[in-house]
Scaffold this active site. Structure first.
Site, PDB file in Angstrom:
ATOM      1  N   GLU A  39       0.792  -1.241   0.000  1.00 16.83           N
ATOM      2  CA  GLU A  39       0.000   0.000   0.000  1.00 16.83           C
ATOM      3  C   GLU A  39       0.822   1.288   0.000  1.00 16.83           C
ATOM      4  O   GLU A  39       0.271   2.355  -0.281  1.00 16.83           O
ATOM      5  CB  GLU A  39      -0.985   0.012   1.187  1.00 16.83           C
ATOM      6  CG  GLU A  39      -0.316   0.264   2.516  1.00 16.83           C
ATOM      7  CD  GLU A  39      -1.210   0.999   3.514  1.00 16.83           C
ATOM      8  OE1 GLU A  39      -2.323   1.379   3.170  1.00 16.83           O
ATOM      9  OE2 GLU A  39      -0.752   1.192   4.640  1.00 16.83           O
ATOM     10  N   ASN A  67      -5.532   1.352   3.618  1.00 19.23           N
ATOM     11  CA  ASN A  67      -6.211   2.632   3.433  1.00 19.23           C
ATOM     12  C   ASN A  67      -5.621   3.440   2.268  1.00 19.23           C
ATOM     13  O   ASN A  67      -6.286   4.311   1.722  1.00 19.23           O
ATOM     14  CB  ASN A  67      -6.167   3.453   4.730  1.00 19.23           C
ATOM     15  CG  ASN A  67      -4.775   3.589   5.294  1.00 19.23           C
ATOM     16  OD1 ASN A  67      -4.047   2.609   5.456  1.00 19.23           O
ATOM     17  ND2 ASN A  67      -4.366   4.807   5.598  1.00 19.23           N
ATOM     18  N   HIS A  68      -4.375   3.151   1.875  1.00 21.50           N
ATOM     19  CA  HIS A  68      -3.747   3.901   0.774  1.00 21.50           C
ATOM     20  C   HIS A  68      -3.975   3.263  -0.597  1.00 21.50           C
ATOM     21  O   HIS A  68      -3.349   3.674  -1.574  1.00 21.50           O
ATOM     22  CB  HIS A  68      -2.240   4.034   1.026  1.00 21.50           C
ATOM     23  CG  HIS A  68      -1.909   4.977   2.145  1.00 21.50           C
ATOM     24  ND1 HIS A  68      -2.112   6.343   2.053  1.00 21.50           N
ATOM     25  CD2 HIS A  68      -1.408   4.755   3.391  1.00 21.50           C
ATOM     26  CE1 HIS A  68      -1.740   6.915   3.188  1.00 21.50           C
ATOM     27  NE2 HIS A  68      -1.320   5.970   4.021  1.00 21.50           N
ATOM     28  N   HIS A 153      -5.523  -4.647   8.856  1.00 21.45           N
ATOM     29  CA  HIS A 153      -4.882  -3.363   8.594  1.00 21.45           C
ATOM     30  C   HIS A 153      -5.499  -2.326   9.521  1.00 21.45           C
ATOM     31  O   HIS A 153      -6.586  -1.814   9.265  1.00 21.45           O
ATOM     32  CB  HIS A 153      -5.125  -3.002   7.117  1.00 21.45           C
ATOM     33  CG  HIS A 153      -4.197  -1.946   6.622  1.00 21.45           C
ATOM     34  ND1 HIS A 153      -2.891  -2.213   6.282  1.00 21.45           N
ATOM     35  CD2 HIS A 153      -4.373  -0.616   6.423  1.00 21.45           C
ATOM     36  CE1 HIS A 153      -2.306  -1.094   5.871  1.00 21.45           C
ATOM     37  NE2 HIS A 153      -3.187  -0.113   5.954  1.00 21.45           N
ATOM     38  N   HIS A 178      -0.058  -1.843   8.685  1.00 24.09           N
ATOM     39  CA  HIS A 178      -0.439  -0.423   8.759  1.00 24.09           C
ATOM     40  C   HIS A 178       0.393   0.415   9.723  1.00 24.09           C
ATOM     41  O   HIS A 178       0.682   1.561   9.417  1.00 24.09           O
ATOM     42  CB  HIS A 178      -1.927  -0.224   9.080  1.00 24.09           C
ATOM     43  CG  HIS A 178      -2.329   1.214   9.232  1.00 24.09           C
ATOM     44  ND1 HIS A 178      -2.425   2.076   8.160  1.00 24.09           N
ATOM     45  CD2 HIS A 178      -2.638   1.967  10.336  1.00 24.09           C
ATOM     46  CE1 HIS A 178      -2.796   3.282   8.602  1.00 24.09           C
ATOM     47  NE2 HIS A 178      -2.925   3.240   9.903  1.00 24.09           N
ATOM     48  N   HIS A 180       3.479  -0.008  10.681  1.00 26.48           N
ATOM     49  CA  HIS A 180       4.847   0.095  10.152  1.00 26.48           C
ATOM     50  C   HIS A 180       5.949  -0.155  11.179  1.00 26.48           C
ATOM     51  O   HIS A 180       7.107   0.132  10.902  1.00 26.48           O
ATOM     52  CB  HIS A 180       5.076   1.465   9.491  1.00 26.48           C
ATOM     53  CG  HIS A 180       4.344   1.648   8.195  1.00 26.48           C
ATOM     54  ND1 HIS A 180       4.686   2.585   7.254  1.00 26.48           N
ATOM     55  CD2 HIS A 180       3.273   0.998   7.670  1.00 26.48           C
ATOM     56  CE1 HIS A 180       3.873   2.514   6.220  1.00 26.48           C
ATOM     57  NE2 HIS A 180       2.984   1.559   6.457  1.00 26.48           N
TER      58      HIS A 180
HETATM   59 FE   LIG Z   1       1.194   1.140   5.364  1.00 27.61          FE
HETATM   60 FE   LIG Z   2      -2.202   1.802   6.043  1.00 30.63          FE
END
Ligand SMILES: [Fe+2]
Ligand SMILES: [Fe+2]
Length: 271
Positions: A39, A67-68, A153, A178, A180
């Site tokens: 993503e 989400n991206h 996520h 998500h 990271h």
């Molecule tokens: Fe991410």
């Molecule tokens: Fe994300």
């Protein structure tokens, strides 16, 4: 089944460490399936069809997002043409793409990958618990499919853990993405599902979650919008989780993997 899941690939540094290492990992570990979260692969925001091609060529079987997912506009028109890209299942009805994908191995075994997105600090998505419950009910592990990987996520660790317990005994692996940053809680839940709250990103950790630290820091310290966030370009670390399933599709072994880069607690010699 031997499965590798690679955490959110961030920018060029993340892509490089992934592409450099994936073919070797695939061979050395005798992997059946490789899943990559892409993503943030294109400049930190989304993924392009060209980058998807590069990932497949290096040995990825399936790409999850988050989400991206639609940050790169050309993916919007492309996602329905590529059955190997998965976006969160609980996005609003009418969203392009699919929330799960089934992969067939050459020997006939089948794997299901599902992605759900959390709602805490994430925005207005549909209920991830109901969506995941429904997807798992439709694909009984060990009967309809031989392995199930759930990509959770989400921002909140509590929501990820709760979704893990919802899937316990019904999925092979619940892997968080998500945030990271890798968490140290990889384990097998009581019902037999491998679990980790976040596998961590594949990117440069000398950064703020993969983005260049100077601009990220400035954004926390001022209300004046600064320059656009760009990915950190230093040496990246590939963060992944390896999972081995037994005959019933449940986890037999879960192990995190970190390759390359600066995620180390030891200074180089001479310092
Ligand atoms: Fe991410
Ligand atoms: Fe994300």
């Amino acid at each position: 089944m031997k499965i590798l899941y690679c955490g959110d690939v961030v920018g060029r540094a993340g892509r490089r460490v992934l592409l450099d290492n994936l073919p070797g990992l695939r061979a050395d570990l005798g992997l059946d399936i490789v899943i990559v979260n892409g993503e943030n692969a294109a400049g930190g925001f989304g993924i392009s069809p060209e980058i998807c091609k590069d990932f497949y060529a290096a040995g990825a079987d399936l790409i999850t997002t988050g989400n991206h997912v639609f940050d790169q506009r050309d993916l919007v028109g492309h996602i329905d043409q590529d059955p190997r890209i998965v976006r969160p299942l609980n996005m609003l009805p009418g969203t392009p793409g699919r929330g799960s994908a089934e992969l067939h191995l050459a020997d006939g075994r089948k794997l299901l990958v599902v992605q759900v997105m959390g709602r805490l600090f994430m925005g207005a998505y549909e209920d991830p618990f109901g969506a995941l419950d429904h997807a798992l009910a439709r694909h009984p592990l060990g009967a309809a499919v031989d392995a199930i990987v759930v990509d959770v996520h989400a921002e909140a660790t509590s929501e990820k853990m709760a979704l893990g317990h919802l899937a316990d005994g019904r999925a092979s692996l619940v892997v968080g993405s998500h945030t990271h940053v890798p968490t140290a809680d990889e384990h097998i839940l009581p019902g037999g599902t491998g679990y980790i709250t976040d596998v961590g990103m594949t990117g440069d950790y000398d950064s703020v979650i993969g983005m260049a630290k100077e601009v990220a820091l400035q954004r926390f310290r001022s209300h004046v919008p600064g320059p656009r966030l760009t990915p950190a370009m230093g040496k990246a670390t590939l963060c992944a989780v390896y999972l081995e399933t037994g005959a019933n599709g449940l986890a037999r072994r879960i192990a995190p993997l970190r390759i390359g880069g600066g995620l180390t607690g030891t200074m180089p010699d001479g310092d």
